[in-house]
Design an enzyme around this catalytic site. Structure first.
Site: not given
Ligand code: G6P
Length: 609
Positions: A2, A27, A75, A99-100, A482, A486, A489, A505, A604
């Site tokens: 948000c 975001r 959001w 927000n929150g 990672e 990616k 996502e 396993h 984000k």
């Molecule tokens: C969200 C984003 C990710 C990010 C994570 C942690 O899930 O989509 O890309 O890695 O938050 O965010 P930060 O700002 O704490 O690195």
């Protein structure tokens, strides 16, 4: 997640509010709305599901004008993304953006219903609007009503409120969610991120936890959690407001992938000499604290957590000190044992991730030696609440899937490893060798980026895939994690990562010709072991995609696509091997036609639990 923007001015604020929302678009959100008090003293509300463009279309056909207003990108947490659930939420003369999460909204809802309030949305926010309405109708001023309302909330929030009976006022507060105050000339603003306001001001107050603000166009008053009037520092931001601009690139994510040589060089600049790490980069008190460190606890979320996992290998093998890594959402709710002289390290691109921030707050109650944050957002909450700060220099990262933030975090973590390592047996020669390798990272990453075309062609083989496995060994295992994150996502392909030795396993049962298996295979001491693991895959008809050191001459075949990466020292391999995996997920997403920069359901900056 948000976003909030609010303004009190002596000009029409609608354009300012909407531009602010657009600057927060990256975001992640699913609906947007705006409320302004018009010249007749009426609330004008417009809302739209989907992108801010939907809202601007509505405003084009049905414009609003007013000097005071609030706006929001939502959001969804409580209730689906619909216009009814979109903010602002109103109760009589009051409009609120939030927000929150208000955790005790159910109980408050029942109390307000008993007083005759009718609810039209499924949101927790609507209770805020009704509660403030109830309090103002009992005679409280808007700021007193906000303070009295907040006293009844459990949860995390940033709020902005306007009231048509006070057309030149806006009140706002924060607790657990970010909020900044922007100061203009005869106009003042609030926003959840300074980026939303850089088009109208460069003077900001970064509000403390629990602060309340009362804005008019020509004055602001800030109160702390106890209700005392307080002064807060005004920050004049001198950095060029790096406006979200894709430049020549089709997506922010691609731009950010290709920016890595530049931002990695920037992150190293002034932090290393020819032979040494300059530990002042971690803060003036760093050396004294580092002298005492006997262990490290890292806490982070998402991609930042993966950076922490890479660092664990480095801390234990290079710095010879124990290192624990945990996701913040688990750490914060667990009773932890804190070994003596442990440094508490958070990693966060945004500096506002709610779970990481809460974990830091918990850690401060324990016996840690000190806290350090590795962060990309100056003035963010984590930066302000940590003892030591290392700022990565990635610049604004707009693509939801983190790329350049990750590799700059790895640089920061390797600098930390060396700084601690030199106190635990890392020799000056070893340090000089590592520093020399670090200095080559920008160039080595630039070389890895030349694999783009080859990877683009390879990505087509993922077009009809529903699942993928990513394998690595040792420090490359978190790199594989990672890579899998990616891919899932942004392409929505279900991707899992495994340490390759764990294949037999369980995951081997999944291997068939429909399951692409991506292996991260630099030429390190685990290469031979990894080769045997990959043979187990081939024997079961699996299709392999191997990112391998060209020196190891990994054999390609019909079932094995080998992407040769140039040889690099082991210490920097995680930064270099991350690049082709980022490119792979990007190109697979393009083949799949998904929304690369704003993948569905993701945000984000996750400012709620
Ligand atoms: C969200 C984003 C990710 C990010 C994570 C942690 O899930 O989509 O890309 O890695 O938050 O965010 P930060 O700002 O704490 O690195």
């Amino acid at each position: 997640m948000c976003g909030i923007v609010g303004a009190v001015a002596s000009r029409n604020v609608t354009g300012i509010l909407v531009e602010g929302l657009m600057r927060l678009e990256y975001r992640g959100y699913d609906s947007a709305g705006v409320a302004v008090i018009d010249k007749d003293g009426a609330l004008q509300i417009r809302k739209a599901v989907g992108k801010v463009k939907g809202l601007t279309d509505k405003l084009d056909s049905n414009p609003t004008q007013g000097f005071t207003g609030i706006a929001h990108t939502r959001w969804a947490t409580h209730g689906k993304p619909t216009e009814l659930n979109a903010h602002p939420h109103c109760s009589g003369d009051i409009a609120v953006v939030h927000n929150g999460i208000i955790e005790n909204h159910g109980e408050l809802r029942e109390k307000l219903k008993a007083k005759g309030y009718e609810f039209v949305s499924e949101t927790d926010t609507e209770v805020i609007a009704h509660l403030i309405h109830n309090l103002t109708s009992e005679g409280l001023s808007l700021i007193d009503a906000l303070q009295a309302a907040v006293a009844q909330f459990d949860g995390a929030y940033a709020l902005a409120v306007i009231d048509i009976n006070r057309p030149n006022e806006l009140v706002a507060c924060r607790s657990g969610s970010p909020l900044v105050l922007g100061l203009g000339i005869e106009e003042n603003f609030v926003a959840s991120d300074q980026m939303a306001l850089r088009q109208v001001t460069d003077r900001f107050v970064f509000l403390n936890e629990g602060d309340f603000v009362h804005l008019n166009d020509d004055k602001v008053a800030i109160y702390n959690i106890e209700g005392d009037l307080v002064d807060r520092d005004i920050h004049q931001l001198t950095d060029k407001a790096e406006v979200a601009d894709k430049g020549q690139y089709r997506h922010y994510m691609l731009k950010e992938i290709f920016e890595q040589p530049t931002v990695l060089a920037r992150t190293l600049q002034g932090r290393i000499s020819k032979t040494k790490v300059l530990e002042a980069a971690f803060g003036a008190d760093a050396s004294g604290i580092f002298d005492k460190v006997e262990g490290v606890q890292i806490v982070a979320c998402g991609t930042s957590y993966h950076a922490g996992l890479v660092a664990k290998y480095w801390m234990e093998s290079i710095a010879s000190i124990p290192c624990q890594v945990e996701v913040a959402s688990e750490y914060r709710y667990r009773k932890v044992f804190v070994p003596k002289n442990t440094l508490f390290v958070t990693i966060s691109q945004s500096g506002e991730t709610a779970d990481t921030l809460a974990a830091l707050k918990e850690a401060k109650k324990s016996d840690y030696l000190a806290s350090l944050v590795i962060c990309n957002a100056p003035n963010s909450s984590l930066v302000r609440e940590s003892d030591l700060v290392f700022m990565t220099q990635a610049g604004p990262e707009i693509g939801v899937a983190s790329t350049k933030a990750f590799t700059t975090q790895l640089i920061a973590l390797q600098l930390l490893t060396i700084a601690l390592g030199r106190r635990h047996g890392l020799s000056a020669d070893q340090e000089a060798k590592m520093v020399a390798a670090l200095a080559t990272v920008p160039d080595e990453v630039a070389k890895a980026l030349t694999l783009d075309t080859e990877i683009k062609i390879t990505s087509e083989k993922f077009a009809d895939k529903k699942h993928a496995l990513f394998l690595g060994r040792g420090v490359e295992y978190p790199v594989a994690m990672e890579g899998a994150l990616k891919l899932k996502e942004i392409s929505y392909i279900h991707a899992e990562s495994y340490p390759a030795g764990e294949l037999k396993h369980g995951p081997l049962a999944l291997v068939d010709a429909d399951m692409p298996i991506v292996a991260v295979a630099p030429n390190n001491e685990l290469m031979e072991k990894l080769k045997s693991n990959l043979e187990e895959v081939q024997a079961r008809g699996g299709k392999l995609f191997v990112f391998s050191d060209q020196a190891s001459a990994f054999p390609s075949s019909d079932d094995v696509t080998v992407i040769n990466v140039h040889s690099v020292p082991d210490t920097i391999a995680p930064m270099v091997y991350t690049i082709p995996l980022q490119l792979l997920s990007y190109h697979v997403a393009i083949v799949k036609g998904t929304d690369v920069d704003q993948p569905r359901n993701l945000a984000k900056s996750v400012t709620v639990e």
